[in-house]
Scaffold this motif. Structure first.
Motif, PDB file in Angstrom:
ATOM      1  N   GLY A  33      17.407 -13.619   8.010  1.00  0.00           N
ATOM      2  CA  GLY A  33      17.978 -12.283   7.923  1.00  0.00           C
ATOM      3  C   GLY A  33      17.616 -11.583   6.636  1.00  0.00           C
ATOM      4  O   GLY A  33      16.762 -12.030   5.874  1.00  0.00           O
ATOM      5  N   ALA A  34      18.287 -10.444   6.394  1.00  0.00           N
ATOM      6  CA  ALA A  34      18.055  -9.642   5.194  1.00  0.00           C
ATOM      7  C   ALA A  34      19.368  -9.000   4.765  1.00  0.00           C
ATOM      8  O   ALA A  34      20.239  -8.726   5.595  1.00  0.00           O
ATOM      9  CB  ALA A  34      17.005  -8.562   5.461  1.00  0.00           C
ATOM     10  N   VAL A  35      19.483  -8.720   3.485  1.00  0.00           N
ATOM     11  CA  VAL A  35      20.711  -8.185   2.915  1.00  0.00           C
ATOM     12  C   VAL A  35      21.086  -6.844   3.533  1.00  0.00           C
ATOM     13  O   VAL A  35      22.259  -6.557   3.770  1.00  0.00           O
ATOM     14  CB  VAL A  35      20.553  -8.043   1.383  1.00  0.00           C
ATOM     15  N   ASP A  66      16.112 -15.947   3.724  1.00  0.00           N
ATOM     16  CA  ASP A  66      16.133 -14.508   3.522  1.00  0.00           C
ATOM     17  C   ASP A  66      14.712 -13.974   3.572  1.00  0.00           C
ATOM     18  O   ASP A  66      13.796 -14.559   2.993  1.00  0.00           O
ATOM     19  CB  ASP A  66      16.778 -14.182   2.169  1.00  0.00           C
ATOM     20  N   GLY A  67      14.539 -12.843   4.253  1.00  0.00           N
ATOM     21  CA  GLY A  67      13.198 -12.285   4.410  1.00  0.00           C
ATOM     22  C   GLY A  67      12.540 -11.868   3.113  1.00  0.00           C
ATOM     23  O   GLY A  67      11.321 -11.683   3.068  1.00  0.00           O
ATOM     24  N   ASP A  68      13.322 -11.718   2.042  1.00  0.00           N
ATOM     25  CA  ASP A  68      12.770 -11.333   0.742  1.00  0.00           C
ATOM     26  C   ASP A  68      12.506 -12.521  -0.179  1.00  0.00           C
ATOM     27  O   ASP A  68      12.060 -12.342  -1.306  1.00  0.00           O
ATOM     28  CB  ASP A  68      13.714 -10.348   0.039  1.00  0.00           C
ATOM     29  N   THR A  69      12.758 -13.725   0.299  1.00  0.00           N
ATOM     30  CA  THR A  69      12.414 -14.911  -0.487  1.00  0.00           C
ATOM     31  C   THR A  69      10.899 -15.019  -0.600  1.00  0.00           C
ATOM     32  O   THR A  69      10.189 -14.808   0.384  1.00  0.00           O
ATOM     33  CB  THR A  69      12.974 -16.176   0.200  1.00  0.00           C
ATOM     34  N   LYS A 365      13.855   8.211  -2.721  1.00  0.00           N
ATOM     35  CA  LYS A 365      15.000   7.543  -3.346  1.00  0.00           C
ATOM     36  C   LYS A 365      15.254   6.168  -2.723  1.00  0.00           C
ATOM     37  O   LYS A 365      15.592   5.208  -3.429  1.00  0.00           O
ATOM     38  CB  LYS A 365      16.248   8.414  -3.216  1.00  0.00           C
ATOM     39  N   ALA A 366      15.117   6.084  -1.416  1.00  0.00           N
ATOM     40  CA  ALA A 366      15.346   4.817  -0.726  1.00  0.00           C
ATOM     41  C   ALA A 366      14.362   3.759  -1.200  1.00  0.00           C
ATOM     42  O   ALA A 366      14.731   2.605  -1.467  1.00  0.00           O
ATOM     43  CB  ALA A 366      15.224   5.011   0.787  1.00  0.00           C
ATOM     44  N   TRP A 367      13.113   4.140  -1.318  1.00  0.00           N
ATOM     45  CA  TRP A 367      12.081   3.196  -1.764  1.00  0.00           C
ATOM     46  C   TRP A 367      12.346   2.752  -3.208  1.00  0.00           C
ATOM     47  O   TRP A 367      12.268   1.569  -3.531  1.00  0.00           O
ATOM     48  CB  TRP A 367      10.706   3.850  -1.654  1.00  0.00           C
ATOM     49  N   ASN A 368      12.692   3.689  -4.066  1.00  0.00           N
ATOM     50  CA  ASN A 368      12.935   3.355  -5.460  1.00  0.00           C
ATOM     51  C   ASN A 368      14.159   2.463  -5.638  1.00  0.00           C
ATOM     52  O   ASN A 368      14.220   1.659  -6.575  1.00  0.00           O
ATOM     53  CB  ASN A 368      13.091   4.632  -6.296  1.00  0.00           C
ATOM     54  N   ALA A 369      15.135   2.591  -4.738  1.00  0.00           N
ATOM     55  CA  ALA A 369      16.353   1.790  -4.836  1.00  0.00           C
ATOM     56  C   ALA A 369      16.211   0.431  -4.159  1.00  0.00           C
ATOM     57  O   ALA A 369      16.997  -0.486  -4.427  1.00  0.00           O
ATOM     58  CB  ALA A 369      17.528   2.546  -4.213  1.00  0.00           C
ATOM     59  N   ALA A 370      15.214   0.290  -3.293  1.00  0.00           N
ATOM     60  CA  ALA A 370      15.059  -0.948  -2.512  1.00  0.00           C
ATOM     61  C   ALA A 370      14.760  -2.137  -3.418  1.00  0.00           C
ATOM     62  O   ALA A 370      14.083  -2.014  -4.444  1.00  0.00           O
ATOM     63  CB  ALA A 370      13.951  -0.782  -1.481  1.00  0.00           C
ATOM     64  N   ALA A 371      15.259  -3.311  -3.023  1.00  0.00           N
ATOM     65  CA  ALA A 371      15.056  -4.541  -3.791  1.00  0.00           C
ATOM     66  C   ALA A 371      14.512  -5.630  -2.884  1.00  0.00           C
ATOM     67  O   ALA A 371      14.887  -5.733  -1.716  1.00  0.00           O
ATOM     68  CB  ALA A 371      16.374  -4.980  -4.426  1.00  0.00           C
ATOM     69  N   GLY A 372      13.630  -6.483  -3.443  1.00  0.00           N
ATOM     70  CA  GLY A 372      13.042  -7.583  -2.690  1.00  0.00           C
ATOM     71  C   GLY A 372      11.653  -7.224  -2.216  1.00  0.00           C
ATOM     72  O   GLY A 372      11.415  -6.097  -1.774  1.00  0.00           O
ATOM     73  N   PRO A 373      10.693  -8.167  -2.282  1.00  0.00           N
ATOM     74  CA  PRO A 373       9.300  -7.843  -1.961  1.00  0.00           C
ATOM     75  C   PRO A 373       9.069  -7.339  -0.545  1.00  0.00           C
ATOM     76  O   PRO A 373       8.336  -6.360  -0.349  1.00  0.00           O
ATOM     77  CB  PRO A 373       8.556  -9.159  -2.227  1.00  0.00           C
ATOM     78  N   ALA A 374       9.660  -7.966   0.448  1.00  0.00           N
ATOM     79  CA  ALA A 374       9.457  -7.520   1.836  1.00  0.00           C
ATOM     80  C   ALA A 374      10.156  -6.185   2.083  1.00  0.00           C
ATOM     81  O   ALA A 374       9.622  -5.307   2.766  1.00  0.00           O
ATOM     82  CB  ALA A 374       9.968  -8.580   2.810  1.00  0.00           C
ATOM     83  N   THR A 375      11.342  -6.038   1.527  1.00  0.00           N
ATOM     84  CA  THR A 375      12.072  -4.786   1.691  1.00  0.00           C
ATOM     85  C   THR A 375      11.345  -3.629   1.009  1.00  0.00           C
ATOM     86  O   THR A 375      11.194  -2.544   1.579  1.00  0.00           O
ATOM     87  CB  THR A 375      13.499  -4.920   1.130  1.00  0.00           C
ATOM     88  N   ARG A 376      10.884  -3.858  -0.204  1.00  0.00           N
ATOM     89  CA  ARG A 376      10.182  -2.791  -0.910  1.00  0.00           C
ATOM     90  C   ARG A 376       8.900  -2.398  -0.165  1.00  0.00           C
ATOM     91  O   ARG A 376       8.558  -1.217  -0.082  1.00  0.00           O
ATOM     92  CB  ARG A 376       9.843  -3.219  -2.346  1.00  0.00           C
ATOM     93  N   LEU A 377       8.202  -3.379   0.382  1.00  0.00           N
ATOM     94  CA  LEU A 377       6.984  -3.060   1.118  1.00  0.00           C
ATOM     95  C   LEU A 377       7.314  -2.231   2.360  1.00  0.00           C
ATOM     96  O   LEU A 377       6.651  -1.229   2.649  1.00  0.00           O
ATOM     97  CB  LEU A 377       6.258  -4.349   1.491  1.00  0.00           C
ATOM     98  N   GLN A 378       8.358  -2.611   3.080  1.00  0.00           N
ATOM     99  CA  GLN A 378       8.751  -1.866   4.283  1.00  0.00           C
ATOM    100  C   GLN A 378       9.182  -0.449   3.933  1.00  0.00           C
ATOM    101  O   GLN A 378       8.784   0.515   4.593  1.00  0.00           O
ATOM    102  CB  GLN A 378       9.888  -2.600   4.997  1.00  0.00           C
TER     103      GLN A 378
END
Length: 435
Positions: A33-35, A66-69, A365-378
């Motif tokens: 999953g993801a946060v 976690d998908g961002d691990t 703003k959403a991209w700049n606030a995003a955390a985690g490698p997979a999340t930031r890429l998405q």
């Protein structure tokens, strides 16, 4: 009392967990999953926090990926994980027992989990049951039929189907199923998989009416009916009658104390969508608004609240209350553990209003606030695609977004070209991003 999770931080730890499960002869339960994922947060609040499930979890080895691990996407490719959340129960030897649907409410999920363990104890699995049912090699039992009917077909990733076509497979199972409850659920899955093609509308109305009007059977399939009941009715005749009966059931679920707040609100949303099939939703607008306000006022658990807000926004938008939906989103940003998820909804709301500049800003703003490698890429891909759509002539901003996305790809390393990350990059429709 809580679940004893084994947090998977790299491939070696998951390999070690499978080795331990084999040595202890215990099944392994894997949660992917993801946060930020609303269904993941619902699972945490309605299933993983449930005492009955916590007690049962002691009999298996529980692993969380976690998908961002770092390296998680490569692991996901190995085990056929893509959609968040995916819930897989493995046998001690590593073979899959089944994939469990995240949409079930806590009570029904616990029952499905018990059934899966019972099927495993009998020496079978979803794959064994499917093969036997399709070949007629042996008569499968009630637990095996229940396992197949509550299999997570949406997150299969070819593991159980193994090249078979979904709708045809489900229809074949319905034809040979001798368990009425399982046949009803498999039939609903089959209709949705076929998107109504080849369905006899008149006969289908009788099938749906039998399910909608049976309180026990409708409750057992509440997840399907809340998510897809409107589509099912569109595949049938007697739509007004079906909508009225299902709306009555939804009203009962909306007031069911034993259901979680997100599920009760999902039932309210279903009522409103069914009404829209027949007439204006204006009469239900105040009810939707009141239900949303009451649910949010009572919600304190951060996991429940995250999915509750997501459901509330959908219900308000469906009711034509888009301004109220935006207000809910804006009010939630300061308290949310993943506000960047709701910023995407605010971008969509701005687009709906025709404010393209505000939409691009919210994606930024959403991209700049995003955390985690997979999340930031998405989120980065989403932002860049939004600029290409909304501001195609803003070369400076597009260039800045491209450079930022390149940095996110570099930070993700080899994992940038695996599973969900790869699927996101492919959305850019430019081979340079896959080089």
């Amino acid at each position: 009392m809580s679940i004893a999770w084994n947090e998977v931080r790299h491939a070696g730890e998951l390999d070690a967990a499978f080795a331990l499960a084999r040595a202890q002869q215990r099944p392994l339960f894997l949660y992917w999953g993801a946060v930020w994922c609303p269904p993941c947060n619902r699972v945490k609040s309605d299933i993983f926090a449930r005492d009955e499930f916590v007690r049962r979890s002691a009999s298996v080895l529980c692993c969380h990926l976690d998908g961002d691990t770092p390296g998680a996407q490569a692991l996901a490719a190995r085990y056929g994980l893509r959609s968040y959340p995916t819930l897989v129960l493995f046998a001690p030897g590593g073979g899959e027992i089944t994939r469990l649907p995240c949409e079930l409410d806590g009570e029904l999920f616990v029952d499905a989990f018990d059934t899966a363990l019972a099927v495993h104890a009998s020496g079978s699995s979803a794959a064994d049951a499917l093969a036997a049912a399709l070949s007629g090699a042996r008569q499968i039992g009630a637990n095996e039929w229940s396992l197949l009917s509550r299999y997570s077909w949406d997150t299969d990733e070819g593991r159980l189907l193994a090249g078979r076509e979904l709708a045809a497979t489900l229809l074949a199972l319905v034809r040979v199923c001798d368990d009425a409850d399982a046949a009803a659920r498999l039939g609903l899955h089959a209709q949705l998989a076929a998107a109504g093609k080849g369905v006899d509308a008149a006969a289908n109305a009788d099938v749906l009416m039998a399910i909608f009007s049976d309180a026990r059977l409708a409750r057992a399939n509440m997840d399907i009916l809340c998510n897809s009941g409107v589509n099912l009715i569109k595949f049938a005749g007697r739509r007004e009658e079906l909508a009225a009966v299902l709306s009555g059931m939804a009203a009962r679920w909306a007031d069911d104390f034993w259901l979680g707040a997100p599920d009760r609100l999902a039932a309210v949303r279903l009522q409103m969508r069914l009404t829209r099939l027949l007439t204006s939703t204006q009469g239900l607008q105040q009810q939707v608004r009141d239900r949303v306000e009451a649910a949010l006022a009572e919600s304190t658990d951060p996991y429940e609240r995250h999915t509750l807000v997501n459901t509330a926004v959908s219900a308000l938008n469906d009711a034509g209350l888009s301004a109220q939906a935006e207000q809910v989103l804006l009010a939630e940003l300061p308290r949310s553990h993943s506000p960047y998820y709701f910023m995407l909804s605010l971008a969509t709301a701005a687009k709906r209003r025709g404010d393209m500049a505000a939409a691009a800003d919210w994606y930024d703003k959403a991209w700049n606030a995003a955390a985690g490698p997979a999340t930031r890429l998405q989120w980065g891909v989403t932002y860049l695609n939004s600029l290409l759509e909304l501001s195609p002539h803003d070369a400076a901003r597009i260039d800045q977004a491209e450079r930022g996305l390149r940095a996110d790809i570099a930070a993700a390393g080899a994992d940038a070209f695996e599973q969900r990350n790869l699927a996101q990059l492919q959305k850019l429709r430019d081979e340079k991003w896959l080089a």
